[in-house]
Write a protein that holds these residues in place. Structure first.
Motif, PDB file in Angstrom:
ATOM      1  N   UNK A   1       0.740  -1.210   0.148  1.00 35.40           N
ATOM      2  CA  UNK A   1       0.058  -0.007   0.122  1.00 35.40           C
ATOM      3  C   UNK A   1       0.968   1.110   0.002  1.00 35.40           C
ATOM      4  N   UNK A   2       1.090   1.879  -1.230  1.00 35.26           N
ATOM      5  CA  UNK A   2       1.681   2.990  -1.384  1.00 35.26           C
ATOM      6  C   UNK A   2       0.915   3.972  -2.441  1.00 35.26           C
ATOM      7  N   UNK A   3       0.758   5.188  -1.754  1.00 40.18           N
ATOM      8  CA  UNK A   3       0.044   6.189  -2.839  1.00 40.18           C
ATOM      9  C   UNK A   3      -1.319   6.382  -2.030  1.00 40.18           C
ATOM     10  N   UNK A   4      -1.788   7.328  -2.459  1.00 38.95           N
ATOM     11  CA  UNK A   4      -3.224   7.401  -1.629  1.00 38.95           C
ATOM     12  C   UNK A   4      -4.411   6.411  -2.003  1.00 38.95           C
ATOM     13  N   UNK A   5      -4.572   5.955  -3.227  1.00 35.94           N
ATOM     14  CA  UNK A   5      -5.662   4.940  -3.694  1.00 35.94           C
ATOM     15  C   UNK A   5      -5.407   3.875  -2.709  1.00 35.94           C
ATOM     16  N   UNK A   6      -4.118   2.997  -2.753  1.00 39.35           N
ATOM     17  CA  UNK A   6      -4.060   1.881  -2.137  1.00 39.35           C
ATOM     18  C   UNK A   6      -3.864   2.143  -0.631  1.00 39.35           C
ATOM     19  N   UNK A   7      -3.271   3.294  -0.203  1.00 38.92           N
ATOM     20  CA  UNK A   7      -3.571   3.304   1.532  1.00 38.92           C
ATOM     21  C   UNK A   7      -4.870   3.532   1.820  1.00 38.92           C
ATOM     22  N   UNK A   8      -5.802   4.143   0.884  1.00 38.67           N
ATOM     23  CA  UNK A   8      -7.201   4.168   1.110  1.00 38.67           C
ATOM     24  C   UNK A   8      -7.964   2.913   1.235  1.00 38.67           C
ATOM     25  N   UNK A   9      -7.576   2.026   0.326  1.00 38.65           N
ATOM     26  CA  UNK A   9      -7.937   0.668   0.396  1.00 38.65           C
ATOM     27  C   UNK A   9      -7.490   0.011   1.662  1.00 38.65           C
ATOM     28  N   UNK A  10      -6.537  -0.104   2.192  1.00 34.64           N
ATOM     29  CA  UNK A  10      -5.899  -0.490   3.317  1.00 34.64           C
ATOM     30  C   UNK A  10      -6.636  -0.183   4.276  1.00 34.64           C
ATOM     31  N   UNK A  11      -6.976   1.301   4.523  1.00 27.65           N
ATOM     32  CA  UNK A  11      -7.499   1.950   5.720  1.00 27.65           C
ATOM     33  C   UNK A  11      -9.217   1.341   5.430  1.00 27.65           C
ATOM     34  N   UNK A  12      -9.597   1.278   4.425  1.00 26.62           N
ATOM     35  CA  UNK A  12     -11.120   0.492   4.410  1.00 26.62           C
ATOM     36  C   UNK A  12     -11.247  -0.678   5.022  1.00 26.62           C
ATOM     37  N   UNK A  13     -10.193  -1.593   4.647  1.00 25.59           N
ATOM     38  CA  UNK A  13     -10.267  -3.041   5.391  1.00 25.59           C
ATOM     39  C   UNK A  13      -9.991  -2.789   6.832  1.00 25.59           C
ATOM     40  N   UNK A  14      -9.173  -2.024   7.164  1.00 28.48           N
ATOM     41  CA  UNK A  14      -8.807  -2.024   8.644  1.00 28.48           C
ATOM     42  C   UNK A  14     -10.250  -1.283   9.353  1.00 28.48           C
ATOM     43  N   UNK A  15     -10.773  -0.283   8.788  1.00 27.34           N
ATOM     44  CA  UNK A  15     -12.035  -0.051   9.454  1.00 27.34           C
ATOM     45  C   UNK A  15     -13.303  -0.905   9.582  1.00 27.34           C
ATOM     46  N   UNK A  16     -13.355  -1.836   8.403  1.00 27.34           N
ATOM     47  CA  UNK A  16     -14.264  -2.777   8.286  1.00 27.34           C
ATOM     48  C   UNK A  16     -14.024  -3.880   9.521  1.00 27.34           C
ATOM     49  N   UNK A  17     -12.625  -4.095   9.316  1.00 29.15           N
ATOM     50  CA  UNK A  17     -12.184  -5.419  10.341  1.00 29.15           C
ATOM     51  C   UNK A  17     -12.359  -5.078  11.547  1.00 29.15           C
ATOM     52  N   UNK A  18     -11.996  -3.860  12.069  1.00 32.68           N
ATOM     53  CA  UNK A  18     -11.864  -3.380  13.624  1.00 32.68           C
ATOM     54  C   UNK A  18     -13.043  -2.851  13.795  1.00 32.68           C
TER      55      UNK A  18
END
Length: 253
Positions: free
Chosen positions: A123-140
């Motif tokens: 996850x590098x760059x705004x788009x991929x970082x946002x995708x990782x953040x979406x996963x974290x938000x949903x998981x936790x």
């Protein structure tokens, strides 16, 4: 040095890397203790880790005082070496005991059985970082805007941590963060949303990332597990080394 305390010192460094760019961040550290406060009124984003420091009781007292000054809840963990002596102090300061969290290690040379190959990207760059953040938000089950302010901002090429995303046919499935220090690396934020769990993506991601880091010279991995997630780490080859005491300071009202 006791292995638990050695790993906690690495956890202190990892937590600093994960929190350094959060808004309103305030970090206080020794080799074995860290207080990290942010502008967020959620305990998961205001953290205290306590290991075998000569002034660990004083660190605890000052940390709780500072959290109260800022009006912040606080999630605290203590190693077994200090938990017994600190328990009455923590209770007097208003913290509540909430159970234990397994501290686990994957030792050098422990075979890791690879799962099925999947697509993984860093996850590098705004788009991929946002995708990782979406996963974290949903998981936790954490607010997405808080994840953006406190986690997304720390995922950069030079932050000292690396986040990876696993992909399936239907898109992003799981994410994990690795914080390397020399020949040891911390594993954290293992994020697989409920709808993607029990499909093998988390295990596939973790085993491929471990294999990649081993090829780069990392020999040992550590993590703090939840009771629910422990079976995954057991299956990969991680070993339990200690139970960390978990305490919570809640906001009044």
């Amino acid at each position: 040095m006791d292995e638990t305390e050695e790993v906690i010192r690495l956890c202190v460094r990892a937590l600093a890397a994960q929190m350094h760019a959060a808004p309103g961040v305030e970090l206080h550290m020794t080799q074995a203790c860290i207080l990290g406060l942010t502008a967020e009124p959620l305990a998961d984003f205001n953290r205290l880790t306590l290991g075998a420091d000569p002034d660990v009781e004083g660190f605890l007292i000052r940390s709780v005082a500072r959290a109260k000054e800022r009006g912040r809840p606080l999630a605290a963990t203590m190693t077994p070496q200090v938990a017994l002596s600190l328990a009455p102090v923590a209770t007097r300061l208003g913290l509540q005991f909430r159970g234990t969290s397994p501290l686990m290690v994957l030792r050098p040379g422990t075979p890791v059985q690879p799962s099925r190959p999947i697509k993984i990207t860093r996850a590098l760059g705004p788009e991929l970082v946002a995708i990782a953040g979406d996963l974290a938000s949903a998981a936790f089950d954490e607010p997405r805007d808080v994840i953006a302010r406190c986690i997304d901002v720390c995922v950069t090429e030079t932050a000292g941590l690396e986040t990876y995303i696993a992909w399936g046919d239907d898109g992003p499935m799981s994410a994990v963060t690795v914080t390397p220090t020399g020949d040891t690396a911390g594993i954290s934020l293992m994020a697989t949303p409920p709808q993607h769990q029990r499909k093998g993506f988390g295990r596939a991601l973790l085993t491929q990332v471990i294999t990649d880091y081993r090829s780069r010279g990392v020999e040992r991995f550590h993590l703090g597990a939840t009771q629910a997630g422990r079976s995954l780490y057991d299956s990969v080859g991680f070993e339990w080394i200690a139970d960390l005491s978990v305490w919570l300071l809640e906001l009044d009202g």
